[in-house]
Design a protein around this motif. Structure first.
Motif, PDB file in Angstrom:
ATOM      1  N   ASN A 255      30.350  70.163  69.025  1.00 44.22           N
ATOM      2  CA  ASN A 255      31.363  69.396  69.117  1.00 44.22           C
ATOM      3  C   ASN A 255      32.646  70.346  68.964  1.00 44.22           C
ATOM      4  O   ASN A 255      33.728  70.142  69.443  1.00 44.22           O
ATOM      5  CB  ASN A 255      31.720  68.762  67.446  1.00 44.22           C
ATOM      6  CG  ASN A 255      30.886  67.601  67.443  1.00 44.22           C
ATOM      7  OD1 ASN A 255      30.516  66.877  68.613  1.00 44.22           O
ATOM      8  ND2 ASN A 255      30.322  67.029  66.354  1.00 44.22           N
TER       9      ASN A 255
ATOM     10  N   LEU B  58      35.628  70.115  71.278  1.00 43.03           N
ATOM     11  CA  LEU B  58      37.116  70.210  70.747  1.00 43.03           C
ATOM     12  C   LEU B  58      38.052  71.007  71.646  1.00 43.03           C
ATOM     13  O   LEU B  58      39.337  70.570  71.730  1.00 43.03           O
ATOM     14  CB  LEU B  58      36.940  70.903  69.310  1.00 43.03           C
ATOM     15  CG  LEU B  58      38.319  71.110  68.509  1.00 43.03           C
ATOM     16  CD1 LEU B  58      38.830  69.883  67.923  1.00 43.03           C
ATOM     17  CD2 LEU B  58      37.955  71.934  67.308  1.00 43.03           C
TER      18      LEU B  58
ATOM     19  N   TYR C 243      39.154  64.576  64.656  1.00 43.20           N
ATOM     20  CA  TYR C 243      37.989  65.358  65.300  1.00 43.20           C
ATOM     21  C   TYR C 243      37.608  66.438  64.192  1.00 43.20           C
ATOM     22  O   TYR C 243      36.412  66.641  63.796  1.00 43.20           O
ATOM     23  CB  TYR C 243      38.290  65.749  66.512  1.00 43.20           C
ATOM     24  CG  TYR C 243      37.073  65.986  67.285  1.00 43.20           C
ATOM     25  CD1 TYR C 243      36.264  64.783  67.737  1.00 43.20           C
ATOM     26  CD2 TYR C 243      36.420  67.299  67.594  1.00 43.20           C
ATOM     27  CE1 TYR C 243      35.227  65.217  68.508  1.00 43.20           C
ATOM     28  CE2 TYR C 243      35.361  67.386  68.125  1.00 43.20           C
ATOM     29  CZ  TYR C 243      34.607  66.143  68.691  1.00 43.20           C
ATOM     30  OH  TYR C 243      33.441  66.351  69.497  1.00 43.20           O
TER      31      TYR C 243
ATOM     32  N   ARG D 292      35.798  64.942  61.185  1.00 39.84           N
ATOM     33  CA  ARG D 292      34.382  64.442  61.699  1.00 39.84           C
ATOM     34  C   ARG D 292      33.402  65.674  61.761  1.00 39.84           C
ATOM     35  O   ARG D 292      32.296  65.508  61.051  1.00 39.84           O
ATOM     36  CB  ARG D 292      34.535  63.839  63.217  1.00 39.84           C
ATOM     37  CG  ARG D 292      33.069  63.646  63.884  1.00 39.84           C
ATOM     38  CD  ARG D 292      33.261  63.048  64.866  1.00 39.84           C
ATOM     39  NE  ARG D 292      31.772  62.765  65.637  1.00 39.84           N
ATOM     40  CZ  ARG D 292      31.790  62.465  67.110  1.00 39.84           C
ATOM     41  NH1 ARG D 292      32.993  62.289  67.798  1.00 39.84           N
ATOM     42  NH2 ARG D 292      30.574  62.448  67.477  1.00 39.84           N
TER      43      ARG D 292
END
Length: 631
Positions: A54, A58, A80, A83
Motif C-alpha cells: 500500500n 500511496l 489511506y 487504512r
C-alpha cells in the motif's frame, strides 16, 4: 582417579528428524492453541506485506497525482494512511497473540517433559546413577530443558512466521515486478549458500556446547559435594586445573558457536545492502527506459521495501536454525535419559497386612495388625498366603557389577527368623554387595535368593523393600524438619510413632535440645548436625518403618564410642524379634551375633558364632586380636 568427563566432541544429533518429531509430539495437547497461532502468523505476515504494497500505491495513486496537479486536499491521503495504519495494527495484535499463546505452549510442554523425566528417573536402576554424575543429570533438567523452552516459545514460531512471510512476500514481489523478482532470486541464492555454510559449521559447536556444559556441571557438583576432601588433601590447585580444562572446552564450543552465529547478522545485512543496490539500479533503469510502463515509481518503491522485508526473515531463519540445533542436542540428551531401560520388575507376589488365628490360618485385612503375609496369585485365579517370618537364604549366588568381573563367588547362607547375621571382612570383600542383592538393587548372575521360601525374583520390588529396613553407610537427610525426616521411613506414622522411634534409637535427647526440637528445619543434608546425630536420625527413620528384617550397613560407623553404647541398646531393642544383617568394622558390635561370616574377595571363608570363630583361630581370630587389619 580423575573424574569421568563427557567431552563436547561436536557430534551432531544422531537422528534430528526423529528427535524433532518426538518433541513436537509433546505439543499435540496444545493443538487448538497452535492452530490459532498459525492463523495469527498468516494474518501478521499478510498485514506486513499488504502494508508495504500500500505504500507503493500511496505514491502512485496519491502523492504523484497531488504533486502533478498541485492539489492541497489531503483528506483522501489521510484516509489511506489511516487504512495502512489499521493494517499494521492488525499485524501487531496478531504477532502479540502468537507470542502470548506460545508462552503457554512452551511452559506446558516444559512441565510435561520435566514430570516425565523425574518419573522415569525414579524407575531407573542404580546402575544408571553409578555411571552418570549428579551434575550431568541435573544439567538435563536445567540447561537442556531451557533450550527447549526457547525453541518452542521463540525459534519455532519465528521460523514458521519467517517461512510464511517469505512466501507471502514472494507472491507480492511477483505481482509488483516479475523481472526484478528474477534478478532478486540470483542474489538470494548467494545469500542462502553463505547462510547454509555458516549454519552447518555452527551447528556442531552448539551440540558440543551442551555436552561440555553437562560435563562441567557434573564436575562442579562433585567438587562442591567433596569440598572437605579437596581441602584435606590440598587438591585445590589440581581441581582448578581440571575445572579450567572443562571450562576452556565449554568456552571454545560456546565462543565458536556464538562467533559464527553473530557473524551471520552482519554478513546477511551487508549482502542485503548489495542486493538492495542491485535491485535499485536495475529497477531505476526499468522505470526510466520504459517510462513507467514496465515498472512504475511506486511499484519500484514497493519492491525495494519487500526485498528488505524478504531478507530479514531469511536471516531470522538462519539464526533460529542454530537455536533449534542446540535445542535438539539438548532434547537428545533428555530423551537418552527417558529411553534408559527402567528397573525390571517381573514380581507378582505382594506384601499385605494379615491376621493369623490360633490355627495358623492367614486372612488378609486392610489395617496393619502387626503381621504381614506374602500374597501369591496362581494361574487358576486362586490365592495362597505365606506368613512373613523373615527367613532369608542365599544358595550358590554369583554376582558381578559388570559381566566380565565377578565380585561374589558361590555365596551360601541361611538367616532364620529373628537371627542376627554379621558380615566382617576387608573393604571390598563384598559385604555391602550382599545386602544390595537382598534389596534387589542389583540382580544376581547365578544362584537363588529366597525370602520365606519364595524366590525374590517373584516378589514385587516395592513390596520386597517395604519389608526391609535399611540404615546405609552414607546418611541422606532431606530438606525439611527433623520430624519429616524420621517420618520418611513410614509416611503414615504419627508424631508419637516418630518420637517413639527416636527414643528407641537414643536420638530423642539431642533432638529436643535443637532450637525447635522436632520442628527444626534441616538443609543441605543436615549439615548443621554432627555426623553422629545424622546417623541417629537415619536409625530412627528405619525404626519407625517397623520392618521384620533389618539391614544395618555400618550403622554406627559415624558414632563415637560413648554414643555407640547408647545406640547399641536401642539397636538391640530394634533388632529384637527381627532378622538382622549387620555390616561392621567394629567387631565389638557383632560379637553377640547368631552367626558371623568372614568374607575375603567375594567368598565366605569362615562362619560361626564369636566363640566358635575365636576357637578356630583363623582369620576372624586374627582380626579380633589385631593381627590383621580390616582394611
Amino acid at each position: 582417579m580423575p573424574p569421568v568427563r563427557m567431552r563436547g566432541d561436536g557430534r551432531k544429533a544422531k537422528n534430528p528428524k526423529k528427535t524433532l518429531s518426538r518433541l513436537l509430539g509433546y505439543m499435540k495437547r496444545h493443538t487448538a492453541i497452535l492452530i490459532i497461532c498459525c492463523v495469527c502468523i498468516v494474518i501478521s505476515a499478510y498485514a506486513s506485506t499488504t502494508g508495504s504494497e500500500n505504500i507503493g500505491n500511496l505514491v502512485d495513486d496519491f502523492i504523484t497525482p497531488m504533486v502533478e496537479s498541485g492539489s492541497t486536499d489531503f483528506t483522501p491521503l489521510l484516509q489511506y494512511l489511516i487504512r495502512i495504519g489499521a493494517i499494521f495494527a492488525v499485524g501487531i495484535v496478531a504477532n502479540f497473540l502468537v507470542q502470548f499463546f506460545m508462552v503457554t505452549v512452551s511452559q506446558g510442554t516444559q512441565k510435561q517433559i520435566r514430570d516425565e523425566m523425574f518419573s522415569k528417573m525414579q524407575r531407573l536402576p542404580l546402575r544408571y546413577f553409578d555411571s552418570n554424575t549428579a551434575g550431568n543429570i541435573m544439567s538435563r533438567y536445567t540447561s537442556d530443558i531451557d533450550t527447549l523452552r526457547q525453541m518452542i516459545s521463540q525459534s519455532i514460531p519465528q521460523t514458521v512466521s519467517s517461512i510464511v512471510t517469505v512466501v507471502v512476500i514472494f507472491i507480492a514481489m511477483l505481482r509488483s515486478s516479475w523481472i526484478l523478482t528474477i534478478v532478486m532470486l540470483f542474489t538470494v541464492t548467494g545469500i542462502m549458500l553463505v547462510t547454509v555454510k555458516v549454519v552447518s559449521k555452527a551447528g556442531k559447536y552448539f551440540v558440543g556446547q551442551q555436552k561440555s556444559l553437562g560435563a562441567l556441571n557434573g564436575y562442579v557438583e562433585e567438587m562442591i559435594h567433596g569440598q572437605k576432601v579437596v581441602k584435606v588433601f590440598n587438591h585445590e590447585d589440581a581441581c582448578k586445573e581440571e575445572f579450567d580444562k572443562l571450562n576452556d572446552e565449554l568456552c571454545k564450543n560456546a565462543y565458536t558457536a556464538g562467533k559464527l552465529t553473530n557473524m551471520m547478522g552482519p554478513v546477511n545485512n551487508n549482502l542485503g545492502y548489495i542486493q538492495y543496490s542491485i535491485l535499485a539500479i536495475v529497477g531505476g533503469l526499468l522505470v526510466v527506459m520504459s517510462e513507467g510502463k514496465l515498472l512504475s515509481l511506486g511499484n519500484l518503491l514497493t519492491f525495494l521495501l519487500l526485498s528488505r522485508n524478504f531478507n530479514m526473515p531469511i536471516s531470522q531463519i538462519s539464526n533460529q536454525i542454530n537455536a533449534i540445533v542446540m535445542a535438539l542436542a539438548g532434547a537428545e540428551r533428555i530423551f537418552e535419559l527417558m529411553d534408559e531401560e527402567p528397573e525390571v520388575d517381573n514380581g507378582y507376589v505382594t506384601l499385605v497386612n494379615a491376621e493369623i488365628d490360633s490355627d495358623g490360618n492367614i486372612t488378609e485385612c486392610p489395617q496393619h495388625t502387626g503381621h504381614w503375609a506374602w500374597r501369591h496369585p496362581h494361574n487358576d485365579g486362586s490365592l495362597t498366603y505365606t506368613e512373613l517370618k523373615g527367613e532369608i537364604t542365599m544358595n550358590q549366588v554369583d554376582f558381578g557389577y559388570v559381566p566380565e568381573k565377578t565380585v561374589l563367588h558361590d555365596i551360601t547362607l541361611y538367616a532364620h527368623p529373628g537371627q542376627k547375621i554379621a558380615f566382617v571382612g576387608a573393604t571390598g570383600a563384598g559385604k555391602t554387595t550382599i545386602t544390595n542383592l537382598i534389596n534387589r538393587f542389583y540382580d544376581i548372575d547365578d544362584g537363588k535368593i529366597r525370602y520365606d521360601g519364595i524366590n525374590i525374583n517373584k516378589i514385587k520390588k516395592s513390596d520386597l523393600r517395604r519389608s526391609l529396613g535399611v540404615v546405609l553407610q552414607e546418611t541422606n537427610l532431606f530438606t525439611g524438619t527433623v520430624m519429616e525426616n524420621i517420618r520418611y521411613g513410614n509416611l503414615d506414622a504419627s508424631d508419637e510413632d516418630c518420637i517413639r522411634a527416636a527414643k528407641l534409637a537414643n536420638a530423642h535427647d539431642f533432638i529436643i535440645r535443637l532450637p525447635k526440637g522436632y520442628d527444626t528445619e534441616l538443609t543441605s543434608n543436615g549439615t548443621q548436625l554432627s555426623q553422629g546425630q545424622r546417623q541417629l536420625i537415619a536409625i530412627a527413620r528405619a525404626a519407625v518403618a517397623d520392618p521384620p528384617v533389618m539391614i544395618l550397613d555400618e550403622a554406627t560407623s559415624s558414632i563415637d564410642t560413648r554414643t555407640e553404647a547408647l545406640v547399641q541398646k536401642g539397636m538391640d531393642a530394634l533388632m529384637q524379634g527381627r532378622t538382622t544383617f549387620v555390616i561392621a568394622h567394629r567387631l565389638s558390635t557383632v560379637m553377640n551375633s547368631d552367626c558371623i561370616m568372614v568374607l575375603d574377595h567375594g567368598r565366605i571363608i569362615e562362619r560361626g558364632t564369636h566363640a566358635d570363630l575365636i576357637a578356630e583361630k583363623g582369620t576372624y581370630y586374627q582380626l579380633y586380636t589385631g593381627a590383621f587389619e580390616l582394611e
